[in-house]
Write a protein that holds these residues in place. Structure first.
Motif, PDB file in Angstrom:
ATOM      1  N   GLN A 142       0.831  -1.198   0.000  1.00  0.00           N
ATOM      2  CA  GLN A 142       0.000   0.000   0.000  1.00  0.00           C
ATOM      3  C   GLN A 142       0.868   1.250   0.000  1.00  0.00           C
ATOM      4  O   GLN A 142       0.627   2.194  -0.771  1.00  0.00           O
ATOM      5  CB  GLN A 142      -0.914   0.004   1.234  1.00  0.00           C
ATOM      6  N   ARG A 143       1.882   1.268   0.826  1.00  0.00           N
ATOM      7  CA  ARG A 143       2.727   2.455   0.956  1.00  0.00           C
ATOM      8  C   ARG A 143       3.486   2.747  -0.329  1.00  0.00           C
ATOM      9  O   ARG A 143       3.654   3.911  -0.717  1.00  0.00           O
ATOM     10  CB  ARG A 143       3.702   2.253   2.117  1.00  0.00           C
ATOM     11  N   HIS A 144       3.964   1.687  -0.992  1.00  0.00           N
ATOM     12  CA  HIS A 144       4.811   1.863  -2.173  1.00  0.00           C
ATOM     13  C   HIS A 144       4.069   1.593  -3.486  1.00  0.00           C
ATOM     14  O   HIS A 144       4.688   1.535  -4.544  1.00  0.00           O
ATOM     15  CB  HIS A 144       6.043   0.954  -2.067  1.00  0.00           C
ATOM     16  N   ARG A 145       2.761   1.423  -3.392  1.00  0.00           N
ATOM     17  CA  ARG A 145       1.917   1.210  -4.568  1.00  0.00           C
ATOM     18  C   ARG A 145       2.425   0.051  -5.437  1.00  0.00           C
ATOM     19  O   ARG A 145       2.525   0.147  -6.664  1.00  0.00           O
ATOM     20  CB  ARG A 145       1.834   2.506  -5.392  1.00  0.00           C
ATOM     21  N   ILE A 146       2.714  -1.035  -4.771  1.00  0.00           N
ATOM     22  CA  ILE A 146       3.193  -2.233  -5.451  1.00  0.00           C
ATOM     23  C   ILE A 146       2.015  -3.135  -5.780  1.00  0.00           C
ATOM     24  O   ILE A 146       1.167  -3.407  -4.927  1.00  0.00           O
ATOM     25  CB  ILE A 146       4.205  -2.991  -4.568  1.00  0.00           C
ATOM     26  N   LYS A 147       1.963  -3.608  -7.010  1.00  0.00           N
ATOM     27  CA  LYS A 147       0.964  -4.608  -7.376  1.00  0.00           C
ATOM     28  C   LYS A 147       1.558  -5.542  -8.416  1.00  0.00           C
ATOM     29  O   LYS A 147       2.408  -5.143  -9.222  1.00  0.00           O
ATOM     30  CB  LYS A 147      -0.319  -3.957  -7.890  1.00  0.00           C
ATOM     31  N   PRO A 148       1.144  -6.806  -8.407  1.00  0.00           N
ATOM     32  CA  PRO A 148       1.641  -7.762  -9.397  1.00  0.00           C
ATOM     33  C   PRO A 148       1.231  -7.346 -10.807  1.00  0.00           C
ATOM     34  O   PRO A 148       0.192  -6.695 -11.015  1.00  0.00           O
ATOM     35  CB  PRO A 148       0.960  -9.081  -9.001  1.00  0.00           C
ATOM     36  N   ILE A 149       2.030  -7.732 -11.769  1.00  0.00           N
ATOM     37  CA  ILE A 149       1.654  -7.582 -13.176  1.00  0.00           C
ATOM     38  C   ILE A 149       0.846  -8.817 -13.550  1.00  0.00           C
ATOM     39  O   ILE A 149       1.337  -9.948 -13.433  1.00  0.00           O
ATOM     40  CB  ILE A 149       2.892  -7.446 -14.072  1.00  0.00           C
ATOM     41  N   THR A 150      -0.392  -8.608 -13.981  1.00  0.00           N
ATOM     42  CA  THR A 150      -1.301  -9.740 -14.160  1.00  0.00           C
ATOM     43  C   THR A 150      -1.983  -9.737 -15.524  1.00  0.00           C
ATOM     44  O   THR A 150      -2.073  -8.709 -16.186  1.00  0.00           O
ATOM     45  CB  THR A 150      -2.401  -9.728 -13.075  1.00  0.00           C
ATOM     46  N   GLU A 151      -2.456 -10.916 -15.894  1.00  0.00           N
ATOM     47  CA  GLU A 151      -3.359 -11.104 -17.026  1.00  0.00           C
ATOM     48  C   GLU A 151      -4.652 -11.686 -16.465  1.00  0.00           C
ATOM     49  O   GLU A 151      -4.617 -12.515 -15.556  1.00  0.00           O
ATOM     50  CB  GLU A 151      -2.772 -12.066 -18.051  1.00  0.00           C
ATOM     51  N   GLU A 152      -5.788 -11.262 -17.011  1.00  0.00           N
ATOM     52  CA  GLU A 152      -7.082 -11.688 -16.467  1.00  0.00           C
ATOM     53  C   GLU A 152      -7.814 -12.613 -17.437  1.00  0.00           C
ATOM     54  O   GLU A 152      -7.871 -12.350 -18.636  1.00  0.00           O
ATOM     55  CB  GLU A 152      -7.948 -10.473 -16.159  1.00  0.00           C
ATOM     56  N   PHE A 153      -8.349 -13.706 -16.889  1.00  0.00           N
ATOM     57  CA  PHE A 153      -9.228 -14.626 -17.607  1.00  0.00           C
ATOM     58  C   PHE A 153     -10.503 -14.787 -16.788  1.00  0.00           C
ATOM     59  O   PHE A 153     -10.451 -14.730 -15.546  1.00  0.00           O
ATOM     60  CB  PHE A 153      -8.592 -16.021 -17.752  1.00  0.00           C
ATOM     61  N   PRO A 154     -11.652 -15.023 -17.424  1.00  0.00           N
ATOM     62  CA  PRO A 154     -12.827 -15.423 -16.646  1.00  0.00           C
ATOM     63  C   PRO A 154     -12.630 -16.834 -16.106  1.00  0.00           C
ATOM     64  O   PRO A 154     -11.952 -17.666 -16.740  1.00  0.00           O
ATOM     65  CB  PRO A 154     -13.962 -15.363 -17.672  1.00  0.00           C
ATOM     66  N   LEU A 155     -13.191 -17.116 -14.958  1.00  0.00           N
ATOM     67  CA  LEU A 155     -13.052 -18.447 -14.366  1.00  0.00           C
ATOM     68  C   LEU A 155     -13.561 -19.535 -15.308  1.00  0.00           C
ATOM     69  O   LEU A 155     -13.038 -20.656 -15.329  1.00  0.00           O
ATOM     70  CB  LEU A 155     -13.795 -18.499 -13.024  1.00  0.00           C
ATOM     71  N   SER A 156     -14.571 -19.217 -16.117  1.00  0.00           N
ATOM     72  CA  SER A 156     -15.115 -20.196 -17.066  1.00  0.00           C
ATOM     73  C   SER A 156     -14.103 -20.601 -18.135  1.00  0.00           C
ATOM     74  O   SER A 156     -14.269 -21.619 -18.793  1.00  0.00           O
ATOM     75  CB  SER A 156     -16.378 -19.642 -17.730  1.00  0.00           C
ATOM     76  N   LYS A 157     -13.014 -19.820 -18.282  1.00  0.00           N
ATOM     77  CA  LYS A 157     -11.944 -20.137 -19.238  1.00  0.00           C
ATOM     78  C   LYS A 157     -10.731 -20.719 -18.515  1.00  0.00           C
ATOM     79  O   LYS A 157      -9.594 -20.569 -18.953  1.00  0.00           O
ATOM     80  CB  LYS A 157     -11.539 -18.874 -20.004  1.00  0.00           C
ATOM     81  N   ILE A 158     -10.978 -21.410 -17.432  1.00  0.00           N
ATOM     82  CA  ILE A 158      -9.897 -21.906 -16.583  1.00  0.00           C
ATOM     83  C   ILE A 158      -8.929 -22.809 -17.336  1.00  0.00           C
ATOM     84  O   ILE A 158      -7.718 -22.732 -17.142  1.00  0.00           O
ATOM     85  CB  ILE A 158     -10.467 -22.640 -15.344  1.00  0.00           C
ATOM     86  N   ASN A 159      -9.429 -23.673 -18.214  1.00  0.00           N
ATOM     87  CA  ASN A 159      -8.522 -24.585 -18.920  1.00  0.00           C
ATOM     88  C   ASN A 159      -7.606 -23.844 -19.887  1.00  0.00           C
ATOM     89  O   ASN A 159      -6.425 -24.191 -20.015  1.00  0.00           O
ATOM     90  CB  ASN A 159      -9.327 -25.668 -19.645  1.00  0.00           C
ATOM     91  N   GLU A 160      -8.127 -22.813 -20.544  1.00  0.00           N
ATOM     92  CA  GLU A 160      -7.288 -21.990 -21.407  1.00  0.00           C
ATOM     93  C   GLU A 160      -6.231 -21.252 -20.582  1.00  0.00           C
ATOM     94  O   GLU A 160      -5.069 -21.137 -20.997  1.00  0.00           O
ATOM     95  CB  GLU A 160      -8.142 -20.989 -22.181  1.00  0.00           C
ATOM     96  N   ALA A 161      -6.621 -20.774 -19.412  1.00  0.00           N
ATOM     97  CA  ALA A 161      -5.682 -20.055 -18.549  1.00  0.00           C
ATOM     98  C   ALA A 161      -4.574 -20.972 -18.046  1.00  0.00           C
ATOM     99  O   ALA A 161      -3.396 -20.595 -18.019  1.00  0.00           O
ATOM    100  CB  ALA A 161      -6.434 -19.439 -17.369  1.00  0.00           C
ATOM    101  N   LEU A 162      -4.926 -22.190 -17.651  1.00  0.00           N
ATOM    102  CA  LEU A 162      -3.924 -23.150 -17.187  1.00  0.00           C
ATOM    103  C   LEU A 162      -2.949 -23.512 -18.303  1.00  0.00           C
ATOM    104  O   LEU A 162      -1.734 -23.635 -18.078  1.00  0.00           O
ATOM    105  CB  LEU A 162      -4.612 -24.409 -16.665  1.00  0.00           C
ATOM    106  N   ASN A 163      -3.458 -23.664 -19.499  1.00  0.00           N
ATOM    107  CA  ASN A 163      -2.607 -23.963 -20.649  1.00  0.00           C
ATOM    108  C   ASN A 163      -1.652 -22.805 -20.929  1.00  0.00           C
ATOM    109  O   ASN A 163      -0.469 -23.007 -21.247  1.00  0.00           O
ATOM    110  CB  ASN A 163      -3.479 -24.242 -21.870  1.00  0.00           C
TER     111      ASN A 163
END
Length: 335
Positions: free
Chosen positions: A297-318
């Motif tokens: 919070q203090r240093h405004r750190i956040k992970p670099i992420t890509e977002e998938f819908p949960l319904s696309k879980i198999n594509e995300a795992l691949n």
């Protein structure tokens, strides 16, 4: 209570829709409506039963962000509707020596979110109230899930090893864990060296905070850093030339392993002659997790992420298994 989820019924199979009964809430537990859940490489290992402890049917997911929907009678620090994060651990006994010493993450009597229980690739998840951490108001909750496993995994070694801003620290492997280590260490003020077998990662590693970049395939480049580092954080789960990295430790330096490598082979004498050491750690205890959240919070750190819908879980795992994730994947609940 019926929970909707995605499940693997056997090792290596694609996930499919699944429902299960959650059962009565214990007095020290909370139920959480899942909003987002990160995917960690540990989920892949568990799906394949690589660590020989997966119980099927198996619902993965242990980087969870959601809102408290039900509170046990003994839980006084959380309230319904509060947004929280949950990581690898879901329960600790709180009476053993490890817990009483503040190392709840090392509790031998504890439980983990996806070991012999169902995790966060679902619309609801349950855990002991101690392990549901309130999110700071200005932390980006959509990308915060990976902090609760990947983030604390690399933040804990900084705390454990009493790292300060004058230390020289190296990070081996610039991926899901490594990029978070660079972000933390930059804010910590350290002199940072990134090691990678992929020279194309140099520009991005420096943008993330690395002062130096080393192609670890180059013997010449490795030798230039002999006796250089107070701490080396090894985030990769691949086998590496351990002796080459050990030679870059300063006298009294430590190699801290957080990547899930199968084994290591190293020459012992360089440890003895230079008083070097080696160790590792499993995520972190509640106090360190809270400290990490405040730091982010203090240093405004956040992970670099890509977002998938949960319904696309198999594509995300691949996507993750092929090494294409930059750098962490989060799933948005659409159940």
């Amino acid at each position: 209570m019926i929970v909707k989820a995605y499940v693997a019924k056997k090792p290596g199979l694609r996930l499919e829709s699944f429902q299960y009964e959650l059962g009565p809430l214990k007095p020290d537990e909370v139920d959480i409506d899942v909003e987002y859940c990160g995917i960690c490489r540990s989920d892949l290992h568990m799906l394949k039963n690589d660590w020989k402890m997966t119980k099927y049917p198996f619902v993965p997911g242990h980087e969870i962000i959601g809102k408290v929907s039900k509170v046990g009678s003994m839980v006084t620090h959380l309230k319904k509707g509060q947004r929280v994060g949950v990581g690898w651990r879901s329960r600790s006994c709180q009476t053993c020596l490890q817990c009483l010493s503040g190392y709840h993450n090392r509790c031998p009597n504890g439980e983990d979110v996806i070991v012999e229980r169902h995790g966060g690739f679902a619309n609801k998840v349950r855990c002991q109230g101690l392990w549901a951490f309130p999110l700071p108001d200005n932390l980006d909750y959509k990308s915060a899930g990976p902090l609760f496993c990947g983030g604390i995994t690399v933040f804990n070694p900084i705390i454990q090893n009493n790292i300060n801003s004058t230390n020289h620290v190296a990070v081996v492997g610039i991926g899901g864990l490594g990029h978070l280590a660079l972000l933390f260490l930059r804010a910590w003020g350290c002199d940072i060296t990134a090691f990678s077998t992929n020279p194309e990662k140099e520009d991005e590693a420096k943008k993330l905070g690395a002062n130096h970049f080393v192609n670890s395939n180059s013997i010449k480049d490795m030798k230039a850093f002999t006796n250089a580092f107070d701490l080396i954080i090894v985030t990769t789960n691949a086998d590496i030339d351990w002796d080459s990295y050990i030679s870059t430790l300063a006298p009294g330096g430590k190699m801290h392993i957080v990547g899930a490598v199968d084994q290591m082979k190293a020459t012992v004498f360089p440890f003895i002659s230079q008083e070097r050491s080696i160790g590792g750690s499993p995520t972190g205890g509640p106090a360190v997790i809270l400290k990490m959240l405040e730091f982010c919070q203090r240093h405004r750190i956040k992970p670099i992420t890509e977002e998938f819908p949960l319904s696309k879980i198999n594509e995300a795992l691949n996507h993750l298994e092929k090494g294409k994730a930059r750098y962490r994947i989060v799933l948005k609940n659409d159940l």
